[in-house]
Design an enzyme around this catalytic site. Sequence first.
Site, short mmCIF file in Angstrom:
data_model
loop_
_atom_site.label_atom_id
_atom_site.label_comp_id
_atom_site.label_asym_id
_atom_site.label_seq_id
_atom_site.Cartn_x
_atom_site.Cartn_y
_atom_site.Cartn_z
CG LEU A 33 -1.84 -1.24 1.30
CD1 LEU A 33 -2.67 -1.20 2.59
CD2 LEU A 33 -2.75 -1.36 0.09
CB VAL A 35 -0.16 8.38 0.17
CG1 VAL A 35 0.77 8.44 1.36
CG2 VAL A 35 0.57 8.77 -1.10
CG HIS A 37 -3.29 1.31 -2.20
ND1 HIS A 37 -1.93 1.22 -2.37
CD2 HIS A 37 -3.84 0.56 -3.18
CE1 HIS A 37 -1.67 0.43 -3.41
NE2 HIS A 37 -2.82 0.03 -3.92
N GLY A 147 -9.60 3.74 -7.76
CA GLY A 147 -8.85 4.93 -8.13
C GLY A 147 -9.05 5.30 -9.59
CE LYS A 149 -0.97 4.85 -11.43
NZ LYS A 149 -1.12 3.43 -11.59
CB SER A 185 2.10 3.15 -9.23
OG SER A 185 2.14 1.80 -9.66
CB SER A 186 2.21 -1.30 -5.91
OG SER A 186 1.06 -0.98 -5.17
P1 AMP Z 1 -3.89 -1.92 -6.81
O1 AMP Z 1 -3.44 -2.39 -5.45
O2 AMP Z 1 -2.79 -1.40 -7.66
O3 AMP Z 1 -4.78 -2.94 -7.49
O4 AMP Z 1 -4.81 -0.67 -6.54
C1 AMP Z 1 -5.94 -0.75 -5.69
C2 AMP Z 1 -6.79 0.46 -5.88
O5 AMP Z 1 -6.04 1.64 -5.55
C3 AMP Z 1 -7.26 0.64 -7.32
O6 AMP Z 1 -8.63 1.05 -7.31
C4 AMP Z 1 -6.36 1.72 -7.84
O7 AMP Z 1 -6.94 2.47 -8.89
C5 AMP Z 1 -6.18 2.57 -6.60
N1 AMP Z 1 -4.97 3.38 -6.72
C6 AMP Z 1 -3.73 2.97 -7.08
N2 AMP Z 1 -2.88 4.01 -7.14
C7 AMP Z 1 -3.61 5.12 -6.82
C8 AMP Z 1 -3.30 6.51 -6.72
N3 AMP Z 1 -2.07 6.98 -6.96
N4 AMP Z 1 -4.30 7.35 -6.35
C9 AMP Z 1 -5.55 6.90 -6.12
N5 AMP Z 1 -5.90 5.60 -6.20
C10 AMP Z 1 -4.95 4.72 -6.55
#
Ligand code: AMP
Length: 291
Positions: A33, A35, A37, A147, A149, A185-186
Site C-alpha cells: 500500500l 498513500v 490506496h 482509483g 489512476k 503506484s506499487s
Molecule cells: P492496486 O493495489 O494497484 O490494485 O490498486 C488498488 C486500488 O487503488 C485501485 O482502485 C487503484 O486504482 C487505486 N490506486 C492505485 N494508485 C492510486 C493513486 N495513486 N491514487 C488513487 N488511487 C490509486
Amino acid sequence: MKTITTITELRAALAEYRRAGKTVGLVPTMGYLHVGHMELVRRARGQNDVVVASIFVNPLQFGPNEDLSKYPRDLARDQAMLEEGGVDFLFSPGVSDMYPRPMETVVDVPKLGSELEGSVRPGHFAGVATVVTKLFNIVQPDRAYFGEKDFQQLQIIRRMVEDLAQPVEIIGVPTVREADGLACSSRNVYLTTEERQAAAIVPKALAEAERLVASGITDAGDVEKAVTAFLSTEPLARPEVVALRDPETLETIHEIGDKPVLLLLFVRFGTTKLLDNRVIAAKSARFAKVA
Ligand code: AMP
C-alpha cells in the site's frame, strides 16, 4: 482491525453489522500500500459504518509472462497502515481461499476489456471483473472505492455494475501524486533512481496535452503526436500508448469538441510500464483561454 483470510469467517463477521443496518464500504487492493490506496480508505472511512479492505494478488488478472510472482508484498506493513487508517476488517485470502477449484465461471468484458491496456493484456480485465464480482458477493458492500489512476478499470467496473445490476455504489477517487506529480503506484518501486527521475515527464505530458487543447487544437491525432514527441524528449521514456478517448466508452476520438476527452498514457521506463491519465475539459479549457 481484524485480519480475516476465509470467506466463511468474513461473512460471519459482517452479518451482525448488516443485521444492525450498518453500511459497509469496500476498498479492494493488491497490497503493498501507498498513500493512493490510503486515500481510498480515507474516503471509505468517511462514508460508511464499517470499512473492509482487501489484499489479494489475483492470479486471474496476470498473464503468463507478467509479474505475478514478483509482485511486491509486505503484509505486516500493509496491516499497520490499514489499522492506522481506521479499517475494521482486512480480508487477505490465499489463492486457495478465493479459488479452491479452477474457475469455471467468469465475468467477461469483451469490448471495453480489449481496448487499450486490454489490447496488450488479453484476459486482464476479465480477471479483474471476476475477482471484483466475487469480492462484492463475499462482502456485499454498500459502496466500493476505486482509483481514477486505473481509469479503464474504473469504467469497466462501473459498466459491469450497471450491466449486471450489482447492488453497490462505485466511488471513483482522484489520483494521488508524489511531489513531482508522478502518480503513486506499487510498481514505482521497480524504477531505478534514474528512471524514477525521468518518470516526472509523465505528469508533465498530461499538462502539455491540456495546454495544447486549451490553445485550440481540435485534431486528436495532432495532440497525440505532439504528446508522444514531448515524451520522447526524455531518453529513458518509451511511450507505448498515447490516446485520446471518450471518457465513458473509451472509444477513439478524432475531433475534440465540446465534451471532455480522456488522455491515456502508458509509458515504459526500462521494464516498468507506468499508467497515467487526465480528463481534459475541452470546452471550458478553451473558454478560459479566450476569456
Ligand atoms: P492496486 O493495489 O494497484 O490494485 O490498486 C488498488 C486500488 O487503488 C485501485 O482502485 C487503484 O486504482 C487505486 N490506486 C492505485 N494508485 C492510486 C493513486 N495513486 N491514487 C488513487 N488511487 C490509486
